[in-house]
Design a protein around this motif. Structure first.
Motif, PDB file in Angstrom:
ATOM      1  N   LYS A  20       0.829  -1.198   0.000  1.00 61.10           N
ATOM      2  CA  LYS A  20       0.000   0.000   0.000  1.00 61.10           C
ATOM      3  C   LYS A  20       0.870   1.257   0.000  1.00 61.10           C
ATOM      4  O   LYS A  20       1.810   1.377   0.781  1.00 61.10           O
ATOM      5  CB  LYS A  20      -0.909   0.008   1.222  1.00 61.10           C
ATOM      6  CG  LYS A  20      -1.852   1.179   1.260  1.00 61.10           C
ATOM      7  CD  LYS A  20      -2.746   1.144   2.488  1.00 61.10           C
ATOM      8  CE  LYS A  20      -3.633   2.394   2.503  1.00 61.10           C
ATOM      9  NZ  LYS A  20      -4.440   2.441   3.725  1.00 61.10           N
ATOM     10  N   ILE A  21       0.532   2.177  -0.872  1.00 60.43           N
ATOM     11  CA  ILE A  21       1.219   3.465  -0.930  1.00 60.43           C
ATOM     12  C   ILE A  21       0.724   4.294   0.251  1.00 60.43           C
ATOM     13  O   ILE A  21      -0.495   4.447   0.437  1.00 60.43           O
ATOM     14  CB  ILE A  21       0.926   4.172  -2.271  1.00 60.43           C
ATOM     15  CG1 ILE A  21       1.481   3.330  -3.437  1.00 60.43           C
ATOM     16  CG2 ILE A  21       1.518   5.577  -2.286  1.00 60.43           C
ATOM     17  CD1 ILE A  21       1.051   3.788  -4.806  1.00 60.43           C
ATOM     18  N   PRO A  22       1.626   4.814   1.065  1.00 57.32           N
ATOM     19  CA  PRO A  22       1.199   5.604   2.229  1.00 57.32           C
ATOM     20  C   PRO A  22       0.386   6.825   1.821  1.00 57.32           C
ATOM     21  O   PRO A  22       0.629   7.438   0.775  1.00 57.32           O
ATOM     22  CB  PRO A  22       2.518   6.037   2.869  1.00 57.32           C
ATOM     23  CG  PRO A  22       3.520   5.032   2.407  1.00 57.32           C
ATOM     24  CD  PRO A  22       3.082   4.649   1.016  1.00 57.32           C
ATOM     25  N   GLN A  23      -0.566   7.188   2.659  1.00 55.61           N
ATOM     26  CA  GLN A  23      -1.464   8.299   2.374  1.00 55.61           C
ATOM     27  C   GLN A  23      -0.707   9.584   2.066  1.00 55.61           C
ATOM     28  O   GLN A  23      -1.147  10.389   1.251  1.00 55.61           O
ATOM     29  CB  GLN A  23      -2.430   8.512   3.533  1.00 55.61           C
ATOM     30  CG  GLN A  23      -3.510   9.509   3.195  1.00 55.61           C
ATOM     31  CD  GLN A  23      -4.597   9.583   4.244  1.00 55.61           C
ATOM     32  OE1 GLN A  23      -4.487   9.014   5.321  1.00 55.61           O
ATOM     33  NE2 GLN A  23      -5.657  10.294   3.927  1.00 55.61           N
ATOM     34  N   LYS A  24       0.444   9.759   2.684  1.00 58.46           N
ATOM     35  CA  LYS A  24       1.273  10.947   2.443  1.00 58.46           C
ATOM     36  C   LYS A  24       1.525  11.164   0.948  1.00 58.46           C
ATOM     37  O   LYS A  24       1.621  12.287   0.477  1.00 58.46           O
ATOM     38  CB  LYS A  24       2.600  10.783   3.175  1.00 58.46           C
ATOM     39  CG  LYS A  24       3.615  11.854   2.899  1.00 58.46           C
ATOM     40  CD  LYS A  24       4.900  11.567   3.655  1.00 58.46           C
ATOM     41  CE  LYS A  24       5.867  12.713   3.527  1.00 58.46           C
ATOM     42  NZ  LYS A  24       7.064  12.507   4.323  1.00 58.46           N
ATOM     43  N   HIS A  25       1.632  10.076   0.208  1.00 57.89           N
ATOM     44  CA  HIS A  25       1.973  10.132  -1.221  1.00 57.89           C
ATOM     45  C   HIS A  25       0.748  10.060  -2.124  1.00 57.89           C
ATOM     46  O   HIS A  25       0.859   9.752  -3.309  1.00 57.89           O
ATOM     47  CB  HIS A  25       2.956   9.014  -1.555  1.00 57.89           C
ATOM     48  CG  HIS A  25       4.200   9.058  -0.734  1.00 57.89           C
ATOM     49  ND1 HIS A  25       5.116  10.083  -0.837  1.00 57.89           N
ATOM     50  CD2 HIS A  25       4.651   8.231   0.227  1.00 57.89           C
ATOM     51  CE1 HIS A  25       6.103   9.871   0.024  1.00 57.89           C
ATOM     52  NE2 HIS A  25       5.843   8.763   0.677  1.00 57.89           N
ATOM     53  N   THR A  26      -0.436  10.343  -1.556  1.00 58.18           N
ATOM     54  CA  THR A  26      -1.682  10.273  -2.321  1.00 58.18           C
ATOM     55  C   THR A  26      -2.355  11.641  -2.379  1.00 58.18           C
ATOM     56  O   THR A  26      -1.962  12.574  -1.682  1.00 58.18           O
ATOM     57  CB  THR A  26      -2.669   9.265  -1.681  1.00 58.18           C
ATOM     58  OG1 THR A  26      -3.204   9.838  -0.474  1.00 58.18           O
ATOM     59  CG2 THR A  26      -2.000   7.932  -1.392  1.00 58.18           C
ATOM     60  N   VAL A 152       5.276  -1.808  -8.346  1.00 59.43           N
ATOM     61  CA  VAL A 152       3.821  -1.624  -8.284  1.00 59.43           C
ATOM     62  C   VAL A 152       3.411  -1.414  -6.840  1.00 59.43           C
ATOM     63  O   VAL A 152       3.762  -2.205  -5.959  1.00 59.43           O
ATOM     64  CB  VAL A 152       3.079  -2.843  -8.886  1.00 59.43           C
ATOM     65  CG1 VAL A 152       1.572  -2.626  -8.821  1.00 59.43           C
ATOM     66  CG2 VAL A 152       3.531  -3.094 -10.316  1.00 59.43           C
ATOM     67  N   GLY A 153       2.674  -0.345  -6.607  1.00 64.33           N
ATOM     68  CA  GLY A 153       2.066  -0.085  -5.304  1.00 64.33           C
ATOM     69  C   GLY A 153       0.565  -0.062  -5.453  1.00 64.33           C
ATOM     70  O   GLY A 153       0.043   0.019  -6.574  1.00 64.33           O
ATOM     71  N   THR A 154      -0.141  -0.132  -4.339  1.00 59.71           N
ATOM     72  CA  THR A 154      -1.607  -0.155  -4.381  1.00 59.71           C
ATOM     73  C   THR A 154      -2.180   0.952  -3.516  1.00 59.71           C
ATOM     74  O   THR A 154      -1.534   1.435  -2.587  1.00 59.71           O
ATOM     75  CB  THR A 154      -2.157  -1.511  -3.899  1.00 59.71           C
ATOM     76  OG1 THR A 154      -1.763  -1.701  -2.529  1.00 59.71           O
ATOM     77  CG2 THR A 154      -1.643  -2.653  -4.746  1.00 59.71           C
ATOM     78  N   TYR A 155      -3.415   1.316  -3.832  1.00 61.41           N
ATOM     79  CA  TYR A 155      -4.140   2.272  -3.000  1.00 61.41           C
ATOM     80  C   TYR A 155      -5.635   2.096  -3.256  1.00 61.41           C
ATOM     81  O   TYR A 155      -6.046   1.803  -4.381  1.00 61.41           O
ATOM     82  CB  TYR A 155      -3.726   3.710  -3.293  1.00 61.41           C
ATOM     83  CG  TYR A 155      -4.199   4.672  -2.222  1.00 61.41           C
ATOM     84  CD1 TYR A 155      -3.645   4.676  -0.955  1.00 61.41           C
ATOM     85  CD2 TYR A 155      -5.244   5.555  -2.477  1.00 61.41           C
ATOM     86  CE1 TYR A 155      -4.074   5.525   0.031  1.00 61.41           C
ATOM     87  CE2 TYR A 155      -5.699   6.434  -1.491  1.00 61.41           C
ATOM     88  CZ  TYR A 155      -5.115   6.402  -0.246  1.00 61.41           C
ATOM     89  OH  TYR A 155      -5.560   7.256   0.740  1.00 61.41           O
TER      90      TYR A 155
END
Length: 159
Positions: A20-26, A152-155
């Motif tokens: 999971k991509i951390p929220q900081k990077h979203t 590949v990351g997910t969100y």
């Protein structure tokens, strides 16, 4: 040369492969690009390009699918890492036709999206102009491609 995956390795300190991509990077957080580092680039690599594409996005426009979140290029061949929130090198435009990083923010309730951060090693320092789209960049770099790989990351944004 085709865009087949190579031995080159792309990693991030922000998330693990498939993680999971951390929220900081979203788009729901600080919308800051993650830090990346790479290894095993092929001999003769003179420059790199890095992009982020979400093929799960429900968007088709002009025959192109998904959503492009980041287009970064003209990265010199001696560089093996970029910091979080990188603001140098050359910016292309994301799918909202603006330069810079636009973090993941899929539609709420749309499920898990996969974000393909793709690194391309090139045989020349092409000095491409600012503002290329992902698809324009691919067209320009294809004849110069030495290697490519991805992380590949997910969100997901639940309802």
């Amino acid at each position: 040369m085709a865009f087949a995956l190579s031995k080159m390795k792309l990693e991030s300190t922000a998330f693990e492969p498939g993680g999971k991509i951390p929220q900081k990077h979203t788009g729901e957080g600080e919308d800051t690009s993650p830090a990346f580092h790479w290894s095993l680039a092929p001999e003769g690599a003179q420059s790199f390009a890095l992009v982020c594409h979400d093929p799960d996005a429900p968007r088709v426009e002009d025959g192109q699918y998904g959503f492009v979140h980041w287009v970064l290029y003209n990265i010199p061949g001696n560089v093996t890492e970029i910091p979080e929130g990188v603001d140098n090198y050359t910016l292309g435009v994301h799918s909202r036709n603006k330069p810079g990083y636009m973090g993941p923010m899929p539609p709420q309730g749309h499920g898990v999206h996969h974000y393909y951060f793709m690194l391309f090693a090139l045989d020349e320092q092409l000095m491409l102009p600012e503002g290329l789209t992902f698809w324009q960049l691919l067209e320009k770099i294809e004849p110069h491609l030495l290697a490519t790989n991805r992380l590949v990351g997910t969100y997901e944004r639940p309802l």
